[in-house]
Design a protein around this motif. Structure first.
Motif, PDB file in Angstrom:
ATOM      1  N   LYS A  10       0.569  -1.711   0.000  1.00 52.08           N
ATOM      2  CA  LYS A  10      -0.700   0.246  -0.121  1.00 52.08           C
ATOM      3  C   LYS A  10       0.739   1.617  -0.663  1.00 52.08           C
ATOM      4  CE  LYS A  10      -4.016   1.608   2.846  1.00 52.08           C
ATOM      5  NZ  LYS A  10      -5.081   1.570   2.982  1.00 52.08           N
ATOM      6  N   GLU A  11       1.682   1.308   0.514  1.00 55.71           N
ATOM      7  CA  GLU A  11       2.782   2.297   0.546  1.00 55.71           C
ATOM      8  C   GLU A  11       4.054   2.493  -0.916  1.00 55.71           C
ATOM      9  OE1 GLU A  11       3.439  -0.138   3.130  1.00 55.71           O
ATOM     10  OE2 GLU A  11       1.313   0.941   3.996  1.00 55.71           O
ATOM     11  N   SER A  26      -0.087   6.279  -4.873  1.00 53.91           N
ATOM     12  CA  SER A  26      -1.608   8.051  -4.868  1.00 53.91           C
ATOM     13  C   SER A  26      -2.386   7.926  -4.746  1.00 53.91           C
ATOM     14  CB  SER A  26      -0.140   8.905  -4.937  1.00 53.91           C
ATOM     15  OG  SER A  26      -0.565   9.151  -6.340  1.00 53.91           O
ATOM     16  N   ASP A  29      -6.123   5.012  -2.040  1.00 57.00           N
ATOM     17  CA  ASP A  29      -6.863   5.295  -1.139  1.00 57.00           C
ATOM     18  C   ASP A  29      -8.069   6.184  -1.937  1.00 57.00           C
ATOM     19  OD1 ASP A  29      -6.105   4.982   0.768  1.00 57.00           O
ATOM     20  OD2 ASP A  29      -4.909   6.802   1.214  1.00 57.00           O
ATOM     21  N   GLU A  30      -8.407   6.446  -3.399  1.00 51.60           N
ATOM     22  CA  GLU A  30      -9.067   7.374  -4.176  1.00 51.60           C
ATOM     23  C   GLU A  30      -9.440   6.229  -5.115  1.00 51.60           C
ATOM     24  OE1 GLU A  30      -8.072  10.777  -5.895  1.00 51.60           O
ATOM     25  OE2 GLU A  30      -6.482  11.472  -4.633  1.00 51.60           O
ATOM     26  N   GLY A  34     -11.602   0.310  -4.305  1.00 51.09           N
ATOM     27  CA  GLY A  34     -10.946  -0.570  -2.897  1.00 51.09           C
ATOM     28  C   GLY A  34      -9.860  -0.590  -3.542  1.00 51.09           C
ATOM     29  N   ASP A  35      -8.558  -0.461  -2.345  1.00 48.29           N
ATOM     30  CA  ASP A  35      -7.101  -0.881  -2.929  1.00 48.29           C
ATOM     31  C   ASP A  35      -7.386  -2.213  -2.789  1.00 48.29           C
ATOM     32  OD1 ASP A  35      -7.366  -1.566   0.325  1.00 48.29           O
ATOM     33  OD2 ASP A  35      -5.756  -0.140   0.705  1.00 48.29           O
TER      34      ASP A  35
END
Length: 124
Positions: A10-11, A26, A29-30, A34-35
């Motif tokens: 996720k990072e 980046s 989250d948008e 979903g991620d």
């Protein structure tokens, strides 16, 4: 592809779609789905996943903002395998060799069963 597969958190999230590499860290989250959906497409070619989701034209245009390069296809994805010669021995001979050391146990069990059965019937 090996370098892309190292960016699967996720990072730090990279995906591959149509031979291009995208850093979508980046955007995770948008993302409307979903991620987790995006993270599932990392470390592989995510073209099919991207197309199957039915993304709109605007989503495809937005993806271009995250492009960081193209996938290097010059190196093979799967390393070449070393081929060894097969033994030419007959399959049935191999089976016989495997079963030879194990014949004594079943024969002993059958023999003991016969003796016990004979003694039991003799007492009646």
């Amino acid at each position: 592809m090996q370098e892309v597969s190292q960016h699967n958190t996720k990072e730090d999230c990279w995906i591959v779609v149509d031979g291009k590499v995208y850093d979508v860290t980046s955007y995770l989250d948008e993302h409307p789905g979903g991620d987790d959906v995006v993270l599932a497409a990392t470390a592989k070619d995510g073209t099919d996943d991207f197309e199957d989701a039915g993304h709109s034209k605007s989503a495809k245009e937005l993806l271009q903002d995250f492009c960081i390069g193209e996938l290097d296809t010059s190196s093979p994805i799967i390393p070449e395998l070393e081929i060894f010669e097969k033994e030419t021995r007959n399959y049935s001979q191999k089976v016989l060799e495997l079963t030879k050391p194990y014949w004594a146990v079943p024969v002993a069990i059958v023999g003991i069963s016969v003796v016990v059965g004979f003694l039991y019937l003799r007492k009646k």
